[in-house]
Design a protein around this motif. Structure first.
Motif: not given
Length: 798
Positions: A43-47, A53-55, A131-140, A283-287
């Protein structure tokens, strides 16, 4: 935040540090995007991509209540929606369970840190544990990268390490998380349990920090968790009031305008050692945003004038210092002779060509929103030197008072069929050998703007000198009028002739001696095209023999270095004007190369030929003829005005296999031209066409595009490019509103929009309709304004 407009937004929202209130880093600007999912998606994804530098890296909140995980959109009682936005800040609301609501506040603290604050409200009478868990994911590189918990010390709990990402070691800290929060160091999440009493609320925050050293990342994250965020939220709320909030009666259009302002403000970064003032990137963006000694990214390689014009005018009423800084950055790289580079950048970039002559008009336009006389006095002498540099003899080879473009890049559009050398379909004429009506229009506009500034500053001598220059430029522009074609045209630099094209040689072998013995009347230049082989440039020499314009024998030679090469194709425009061509011969070409030779066509019609409307021409008959051309289906298309006449054989509404498309910068210029010609209804129609297309594109793809298809609601070019936002300055001109401050407003002009419009800025509310205009100041003072004349409205209670 109380004064932020309430929205119901499901589109992705960008989080980039607001340079007005935050620190930014040109070389390492980490931008995030908040994505709201549907169905089984989070529902909420901060990416982010960490500037390339990362996929993809993402942080997802996972809630656990009564043994049930709540993180997919379909598991929420009410899925999240974005309810408020400001540059670098986003608010989201959702319902987790029947008795538990969620408010999330996402904030870009600076270029290296991003924080999130969750506030949960228990509407039940009994306590709720969650309970709150902040889950991290990195694809590269196509693989999932290991994310793990690390210890911060024996009594300091744990942090979530995202591992090495390029030169970064990012960390996530969750407020209140302890070393017992999760026993497994291999876990990809960090969490804590909250107990919320009945009728009460609970707040929890987490911070992401990305620095090259893991200890730096930890220190930065800890610093922000130890800081009171409310003072910063109050600051964000304060500067948000400077951004126009526009109600048109069309919620979708209101959203597009709001997101355009978001993109506009977020495009700015703070000064660097290379430029003394803040500047914008496209082009100020995450990429984008990571520059490890590489400044080739075209969206980050300097402030181009065709973008600086709408950007600075759009932000002038929001932040005068930023708008004026755009001008000051150009002047900071000015040489003693007045020369200004066309694209100075925060990374020290230079384009190497003289800037488009639009800076004086831009400065005068900024002044209309700031009324800052010292700014004009400071910049006027330098702007005058820049204008006069354009009139020097090295740029005006024939000495007739009209200089020539030195590069297609100067114009901001490199797809004009007459000149385009990089496209197979382009004619390839050397722009340095042609006199152009658009350059004459730009110079005339500059002279008029400088004269306005001189008059305001009471610089009598300069005003008189500029009056004479205006008269000369008007006469020069008049010389480009073609009575037969009933419009302005290109013409040869030396012969001053406007000519059609004549095929001299077609598809001949490069190794042959070609003897056309062809008369050319009127005399014209030759365009020689070489095609074949591979992408390697052949080592060869071209020789042309014939008669010049005076029927005297003449020869010309050119080496391969004088050709412009692209993908196995070379193009050369002769320096001589020929009245007859007798021989065309190549030395060093093999039979695999084919040769085409034709004369230059300067009659082709594109939007640049109509720019004299924007500069202002005195002959009403000519204005009418140009307006008839502009508003015919040759240019007036579904999405606005297209760059090339639809009647041209190389017209392509997508700008892919020909010239065309709709570009907001040129829509702005033509819109201004229509307003100043008294054609407000047509200006409003033009603006509405573009906004309709932009709205459809934005709602479909969740963002803007660099430019747009002429005839369909399709975004083209680079997605997320600043050039593709709504033309905000033109919108305000069509609305006839300039909010100077919380105590002063200018309103006027015919109101041509279909529905009433309300604009709120600096605490002032302006309502315009066909019946009247009403201005309401924060003090409560209200003024009803009648008529179309521009009027200055002052708060009488101030």
């Amino acid at each position: 935040m109380s004064n932020l407009r309430r929205w119901q937004i499901e589109s992705p929202v960008k989080l980039a540090a607001d340079a007005r209130v935050s620190q930014t880093d040109y070389s390492d600007d980490q931008v995030w995007e908040l994505v709201l999912g549907k169905g089984e998606s989070p529902a909420l994804q901060l990416q982010t991509r960490y500037g390339g530098r990362a996929g993809l890296a993402s942080l997802v909140p996972m809630w656990t209540h009564d043994g049930r995980s709540i993180y997919q959109a379909q598991t929420f009682q009410k899925p999240p929606v974005v309810t408020a936005i400001a540059p670098g800040y986003t608010e989201v609301e959702a319902t987790l369970t029947p008795h538990l609501t969620l408010k999330a506040m996402y904030w870009a603290m600076d270029s290296h840190a991003t924080g999130t604050q969750f506030t949960l409200a228990n509407t039940h009478t009994a306590a709720i544990e969650i309970r709150l868990d902040v889950v991290g994911f990195v694809g590269n590189s196509g693989k999932e990268q290991k994310v793990r918990l690390i210890s911060m010390g024996e009594n300091s709990g744990k942090a979530l390490s995202l591992g090495a990402i390029g030169n970064l070691q990012p960390i996530v800290l969750l407020e209140g998380s302890t070393k017992e929060a999760d026993a497994s160091t291999a876990s990809a999440k960090i969490g804590r349990t909250l107990t919320i009493e009945g009728g009460k609320t609970a707040t929890v925050r987490f911070v992401h920090a990305g620095r090259p050293d893991i200890n730096e990342s930890l220190a930065l994250a800890q610093k922000w968790l130890q800081t009171d965020w409310n003072q910063y939220f109050a600051q964000i709320q304060g500067v948000a009031a400077t951004i126009p909030d526009i109600e048109t009666g069309d919620d979708a259009l209101d959203k597009i305008l709001a997101f355009s302002y978001q993109e506009l403000v977020s495009a700015f970064l703070k000064p660097t050692t290379n430029l003394p003032n803040g500047s914008f990137v496209a082009t100020r963006s995450s990429g984008h945003g990571f520059h490890d000694g590489n400044t080739a990214d075209r969206g980050w390689n300097g402030q181009s004038p065709t973008l600086a014009y709408p950007v600075a005018l759009g932000i002038a009423s929001i932040n005068p210092v930023m708008a004026q800084g755009v001008i000051r950055n150009y002047l900071a790289v000015q040489r003693p002779d007045g020369w200004i580079d066309g694209k100075p950048g925060l990374g020290g970039q230079k384009q190497g060509v003289l800037c488009l002559p639009i800076l004086a008009r831009l400065a005068w336009g900024i002044f209309q929103y700031t009324e800052d006389a010292p700014f004009l006095r400071e910049t006027f002498p330098k702007l005058q030197r820049f204008f006069e540099r354009w009139l020097q003899s090295d740029l005006d080879q024939d000495g007739d008072g009209l200089p020539e473009w030195q590069s297609e890049n100067q114009t901001g559009y490199v797809f004009t069929p007459t000149f385009s050398t990089w496209q197979a379909w382009g004619q390839g004429a050397d722009i340095r050998l042609i006199e152009a009506p658009d350059l004459a229009a730009y110079l005339l506009s500059e002279a008029r703007s400088l004269k306005e500034i001189a008059y305001f500053l009471r610089e009598t001598d300069a005003e008189q000198k500029l009056s004479a220059q205006i008269e000369r430029l008007q006469n020069t522009l008049d010389n480009l009028w073609n009575d037969k074609l009933r419009r302005y045209t290109y013409r040869d630099r030396d012969s001053h002739q406007t000519t059609t094209s004549k095929i001299i040689i077609h598809d001949a072998k490069g190794m042959d001696e070609l003897l056309p013995a062809e008369p050319i009347l009127p005399p014209n230049r030759l365009i020689v095209r070489v095609e074949g082989g591979v992408n390697l440039v052949p080592r060869m020499t071209l020789k042309l023999d014939g008669l010049d314009a005076n029927r005297q024998a003449v020869s010309e030679t050119a080496t391969s270095e004088q050709f412009i090469w692209a993908t196995g194709r070379g193009v050369y425009t002769s320096q001589q004007v020929f009245s007859q061509i007798d021989r065309v011969q190549f030395e060093g070409l093999s039979r695999v190369y084919r040769i085409d030779v034709h004369t230059v066509d300067t009659t082709r019609l594109d939007l640049h030929s109509l720019l004299p409307l924007w500069a202002g021409i005195a002959q009403p008959a000519r204005v009418k003829m140009l307006l008839d051309i502009l508003t015919s289906d040759r240019f007036w298309r579904q999405s606005g005005v297209t760059m090339n006449a639809a009647s041209d054989p190389n017209f392509d509404p997508s700008n892919a296999e020909g010239s065309g498309g709709v570009w907001p910068y040129w829509v702005t210029l033509i819109g201004e031209a229509l307003i100043e010609a008294g054609e407000m209804e047509r200006a409003a129609d033009l603006l509405q066409r573009l906004l309709t297309t932009q709205t459809a594109v934005f709602l479909r793809q969740g963002g803007f595009s660099e430019f747009y298809h002429s005839d369909e609601a399709i975004g083209l070019g680079e997605r997320g490019h600043l050039a593709g936002i709504a033309p905000l300055y033109l919108f305000m001109r069509v609305m006839g509103v300039r909010v100077i401050s919380s105590t002063k407003v200018w309103v006027g002009g015919r109101f041509a929009w279909e529905e009433p419009v309300t604009i709120r800025q600096h605490g002032v509310t302006v309502r315009r309709s066909h019946q009247n205009t009403q201005v309401e100041f924060p003090s409560g003072y209200t003024k009803d304004v009648m008529g179309e004349d521009w009027q200055e409205i002052i708060d009488q209670n101030a």
